[in-house]
Design an enzyme around this catalytic site. Structure first.
Site, mmCIF file in Angstrom:
data_model
loop_
_atom_site.group_PDB
_atom_site.id
_atom_site.type_symbol
_atom_site.label_atom_id
_atom_site.label_comp_id
_atom_site.label_asym_id
_atom_site.label_seq_id
_atom_site.Cartn_x
_atom_site.Cartn_y
_atom_site.Cartn_z
ATOM 1 N N PHE A 81 11.741 -42.560 -13.466
ATOM 2 C CA PHE A 81 11.718 -43.233 -14.774
ATOM 3 C C PHE A 81 13.095 -43.772 -15.147
ATOM 4 O O PHE A 81 13.222 -44.684 -15.954
ATOM 5 C CB PHE A 81 11.308 -42.236 -15.874
ATOM 6 N N SER A 125 6.829 -52.622 -14.643
ATOM 7 C CA SER A 125 6.511 -53.168 -15.965
ATOM 8 C C SER A 125 5.732 -54.462 -15.833
ATOM 9 O O SER A 125 5.931 -55.230 -14.888
ATOM 10 C CB SER A 125 7.831 -53.448 -16.716
ATOM 11 N N TYR A 150 16.855 -57.470 -17.050
ATOM 12 C CA TYR A 150 16.046 -56.237 -17.007
ATOM 13 C C TYR A 150 14.788 -56.470 -16.167
ATOM 14 O O TYR A 150 14.496 -55.718 -15.243
ATOM 15 C CB TYR A 150 15.647 -55.775 -18.409
ATOM 16 N N LYS A 154 13.399 -54.925 -12.251
ATOM 17 C CA LYS A 154 12.090 -54.364 -11.895
ATOM 18 C C LYS A 154 11.504 -55.105 -10.693
ATOM 19 O O LYS A 154 10.933 -54.503 -9.790
ATOM 20 C CB LYS A 154 11.126 -54.425 -13.082
HETATM 21 P P1 NAD Z 1 13.781 -44.131 -21.937
HETATM 22 O O1 NAD Z 1 15.063 -44.846 -22.099
HETATM 23 O O2 NAD Z 1 13.221 -43.345 -23.045
HETATM 24 O O3 NAD Z 1 13.861 -43.141 -20.666
HETATM 25 C C1 NAD Z 1 14.698 -43.420 -19.574
HETATM 26 C C2 NAD Z 1 15.522 -42.170 -19.341
HETATM 27 O O4 NAD Z 1 16.354 -42.362 -18.225
HETATM 28 C C3 NAD Z 1 16.431 -41.826 -20.537
HETATM 29 O O5 NAD Z 1 16.229 -40.477 -20.893
HETATM 30 C C4 NAD Z 1 17.841 -42.056 -20.001
HETATM 31 O O6 NAD Z 1 18.759 -41.153 -20.566
HETATM 32 C C5 NAD Z 1 17.628 -41.839 -18.514
HETATM 33 N N1 NAD Z 1 18.580 -42.551 -17.647
HETATM 34 C C6 NAD Z 1 18.908 -43.859 -17.699
HETATM 35 N N2 NAD Z 1 19.831 -44.138 -16.758
HETATM 36 C C7 NAD Z 1 20.083 -42.977 -16.089
HETATM 37 C C8 NAD Z 1 20.945 -42.597 -15.033
HETATM 38 N N3 NAD Z 1 21.769 -43.469 -14.464
HETATM 39 N N4 NAD Z 1 20.930 -41.315 -14.613
HETATM 40 C C9 NAD Z 1 20.112 -40.410 -15.190
HETATM 41 N N5 NAD Z 1 19.279 -40.686 -16.209
HETATM 42 C C10 NAD Z 1 19.270 -41.968 -16.643
HETATM 43 O O7 NAD Z 1 12.739 -45.215 -21.437
HETATM 44 P P2 NAD Z 1 11.157 -45.110 -21.282
HETATM 45 O O8 NAD Z 1 10.544 -45.962 -22.334
HETATM 46 O O9 NAD Z 1 10.743 -43.697 -21.140
HETATM 47 O O10 NAD Z 1 10.949 -45.866 -19.890
HETATM 48 C C11 NAD Z 1 10.906 -45.136 -18.684
HETATM 49 C C12 NAD Z 1 10.784 -46.138 -17.558
HETATM 50 O O11 NAD Z 1 9.638 -46.968 -17.786
HETATM 51 C C13 NAD Z 1 11.973 -47.095 -17.446
HETATM 52 O O12 NAD Z 1 12.215 -47.345 -16.065
HETATM 53 C C14 NAD Z 1 11.474 -48.379 -18.111
HETATM 54 O O13 NAD Z 1 12.093 -49.524 -17.570
HETATM 55 C C15 NAD Z 1 10.019 -48.346 -17.752
HETATM 56 N N6 NAD Z 1 9.165 -49.078 -18.696
HETATM 57 C C16 NAD Z 1 9.215 -48.790 -20.017
HETATM 58 C C17 NAD Z 1 8.400 -49.509 -20.906
HETATM 59 C C18 NAD Z 1 8.454 -49.248 -22.385
HETATM 60 O O14 NAD Z 1 8.023 -50.132 -23.152
HETATM 61 N N7 NAD Z 1 8.940 -48.107 -22.834
HETATM 62 C C19 NAD Z 1 7.532 -50.483 -20.422
HETATM 63 C C20 NAD Z 1 7.508 -50.733 -19.054
HETATM 64 C C21 NAD Z 1 8.331 -50.020 -18.186
HETATM 65 C C1 WQD Z 2 5.760 -56.546 -28.985
HETATM 66 C C2 WQD Z 2 5.380 -57.685 -29.899
HETATM 67 C C3 WQD Z 2 7.202 -59.127 -30.486
HETATM 68 C C4 WQD Z 2 9.413 -56.175 -32.813
HETATM 69 C C5 WQD Z 2 9.123 -55.080 -24.334
HETATM 70 C C6 WQD Z 2 9.866 -55.442 -23.085
HETATM 71 C C7 WQD Z 2 9.067 -55.014 -21.892
HETATM 72 C C8 WQD Z 2 8.693 -53.563 -22.009
HETATM 73 C C9 WQD Z 2 7.980 -53.279 -23.297
HETATM 74 C C10 WQD Z 2 10.260 -52.328 -20.683
HETATM 75 C C11 WQD Z 2 6.054 -58.984 -29.501
HETATM 76 C C12 WQD Z 2 6.653 -58.411 -31.706
HETATM 77 C C13 WQD Z 2 8.458 -56.796 -32.020
HETATM 78 C C14 WQD Z 2 9.571 -56.580 -34.151
HETATM 79 C C15 WQD Z 2 7.828 -58.190 -33.851
HETATM 80 N N1 WQD Z 2 9.832 -52.743 -21.907
HETATM 81 N N2 WQD Z 2 7.690 -57.775 -32.542
HETATM 82 N N3 WQD Z 2 8.759 -57.578 -34.619
HETATM 83 O O1 WQD Z 2 8.417 -57.533 -26.037
HETATM 84 O O2 WQD Z 2 6.025 -56.943 -25.397
HETATM 85 O O3 WQD Z 2 7.911 -55.754 -24.331
HETATM 86 O O4 WQD Z 2 8.860 -53.693 -24.363
HETATM 87 O O5 WQD Z 2 9.739 -52.522 -19.632
HETATM 88 O O6 WQD Z 2 9.837 -55.245 -20.758
HETATM 89 O O7 WQD Z 2 9.987 -56.841 -23.056
HETATM 90 O O8 WQD Z 2 7.378 -55.310 -26.701
HETATM 91 O O9 WQD Z 2 7.459 -54.025 -28.786
HETATM 92 O O10 WQD Z 2 9.398 -55.592 -28.238
HETATM 93 O O11 WQD Z 2 7.186 -56.535 -28.925
HETATM 94 O O12 WQD Z 2 7.106 -59.088 -34.299
HETATM 95 O O13 WQD Z 2 10.434 -56.067 -34.929
HETATM 96 O O14 WQD Z 2 5.824 -57.388 -31.215
HETATM 97 O O15 WQD Z 2 7.488 -60.478 -30.779
HETATM 98 O O16 WQD Z 2 5.146 -60.031 -29.734
HETATM 99 P P1 WQD Z 2 7.414 -56.517 -25.646
HETATM 100 P P2 WQD Z 2 7.937 -55.306 -28.202
#
Ligand code: NAD
Ligand code: WQD
Length: 338
Positions: A81, A125, A150, A154
């Site tokens: 993660f 993602s 970012y 991925k």
């Molecule tokens: P998050 O930031 O809550 O969790 C990531 C964790 O990784 C954090 O606790 C951070 O401290 C740790 N971390 C970062 N860099 C590190 C390093 N170099 N060494 C050790 N630990 C490290 O994020 P999340 O929302 O839980 O996302 C987890 C994964 O899922 C990420 O790879 C993110 O890109 C991916 N992802 C998240 C979303 C989302 O919307 N939350 C959507 C799609 C993909």
């Molecule tokens: C959702 C919708 C905004 C905030 C992002 C990353 C993606 C993934 C998930 C890591 C959009 C709208 C948002 C606000 C708003 N992360 N919005 N007002 O952009 O779909 O995805 O998070 O992998 O990579 O791009 O999620 O929650 O930022 O936005 O209107 O204050 O809500 O425009 O349409 P998004 P989001």
């Protein structure tokens, strides 16, 4: 059941996955540098699972420290993660993202190969798809040029895993998450955005809690039914449970090819305005918001074709949008003492 290395396991999705792993009998070692999480997450986990999971604070960019982890422990699998995930920040500071999201992955993978750890699950993602050509979007949709560093990390990570699995015994499952939201039913763990939330749902719950004056809706002039963008909002516990199903598949050697890819979403698209309405109905909280200009880089609509995850993994989401939003609100209320 084997021991699983959960990198980034004190983060939002990682911590919820630790709960799901425990419930399925796996033991874990959490490694996290606390760059985007807090050690207090361990207390929430302890209250949920009954003991404090094994945790080592460590930056995965420290190559020697990563090797030491694999020298000291025997893993049956890795769920990776750990990454930086703020799209906007990645535009301003691309090298931080390439170093953290690529170097750390490479160091973990080098040790997986060196220590014969074959089972690897990667947090990908839906961002890899960019602006979809068709909806719902399936796993065979074209990968388009990333809209941010970012998103590019991925895409690069997925390519690294494809290349490595061709020449090693590594077997990997790429999980492409859509929009994870919500919190564990206990409200003892949840999303902890640092600073001003960039994502919609934490901004909604902080506004409802009075921390933010009002929500800005980034555009209502898109070509959608109500003019606001559409996304696929998946409950974080549904997402967590999918990781256990994927891990079971690898541990049982049931995977059909060295790299398998699955979309993890509900298959349901909801607009920003629909999310607001659902939140208000589910919580009886009126949400102050205003319509402002579009946000750079937003795709109009994206939601998952979930057939493959359902047919191959036998997994589908169990929680609806109202449930997810209610759980997010319960978490916000608990951490704000409301
Ligand atoms: P998050 O930031 O809550 O969790 C990531 C964790 O990784 C954090 O606790 C951070 O401290 C740790 N971390 C970062 N860099 C590190 C390093 N170099 N060494 C050790 N630990 C490290 O994020 P999340 O929302 O839980 O996302 C987890 C994964 O899922 C990420 O790879 C993110 O890109 C991916 N992802 C998240 C979303 C989302 O919307 N939350 C959507 C799609 C993909
Ligand atoms: C959702 C919708 C905004 C905030 C992002 C990353 C993606 C993934 C998930 C890591 C959009 C709208 C948002 C606000 C708003 N992360 N919005 N007002 O952009 O779909 O995805 O998070 O992998 O990579 O791009 O999620 O929650 O930022 O936005 O209107 O204050 O809500 O425009 O349409 P998004 P989001």
């Amino acid at each position: 059941m084997g021991k699983i290395l959960v990198t980034g396991g004190l983060g939002y999705i990682g911590s919820h996955t630790v709960v799901a792993l425990h419930e399925s009998g796996y033991s874990v070692l959490i490694v996290d540098d606390l760059s985007n999480s807090e050690r207090t997450v361990l207390q929430g986990l302890e209250k949920i699972i009954g003991f404090t999971p094994e945790f080592i604070e460590l930056d995965l960019r420290d190559k020697a420290a990563v090797k030491n982890i694999f020298d000291q422990h025997s893993f049956d699998g890795v769920i990776h993660f750990a990454a930086s995930k703020a799209v906007g920040e990645s535009v301003e500071n691309p090298l931080l993202y390439y170093e953290n999201n690529i170097n750390a992955l490479v160091y973990v993978l080098q040790n997986c190969v060196a220590h014969g750890v074959h089972n690897f699950i990667f947090s990908s993602s839906c961002t890899v798809y960019g602006e979809p050509d068709y909806l719902p979007i399936d796993e065979s949709a074209p990968i388009k040029r990333a809209l941010s560093p970012y998103g590019n990390t991925k895409q690069i990570a997925e390519e690294i895993l494809h290349d490595l699995c061709k020449v090693s015994d590594l077997r990997t499952i790429l999980l492409r998450y859509f929009n994870p939201i919500g919190a564990h039913d206990s409200a003892l763990i949840g999303e902890l955005p640092k600073g001003v939330p960039q994502n919609l749902v934490p901004f909604i719950t902080q506004t409802a809690a009075g921390l933010r004056e009002q929500l800005s809706v980034f555009g209502d002039d898109y070509p959608t039914a109500d003019g606001s963008c559409i996304r696929d909002y998946i409950h974080v516990m549904d997402l967590a449970e999918a990781h256990v199903v994927a891990l079971d598949r690898l541990v049982k050697k049931a995977q059909q090819e060295p790299v398998e890819v699955f979309n993890l979403g509900t298959g349901q698209g909801n607009s920003v305005l629909e999310v607001i309405k659902t939140f208000e109905e589910a919580t009886s909280v009126t949400l102050p918001y205003k319509i402002v200009g579009r946000r750079e880089g937003d795709v109009i609509a994206v939601y998952a074709d979930t057939k493959k995850a359902t047919q191959v993994l036998g997994w589908s989401t169990q929680r609806d949008l109202a449930t997810s939003l209610s759980s997010a609100w319960a978490w916000e209320k608990r951490i704000r003492g409301l």
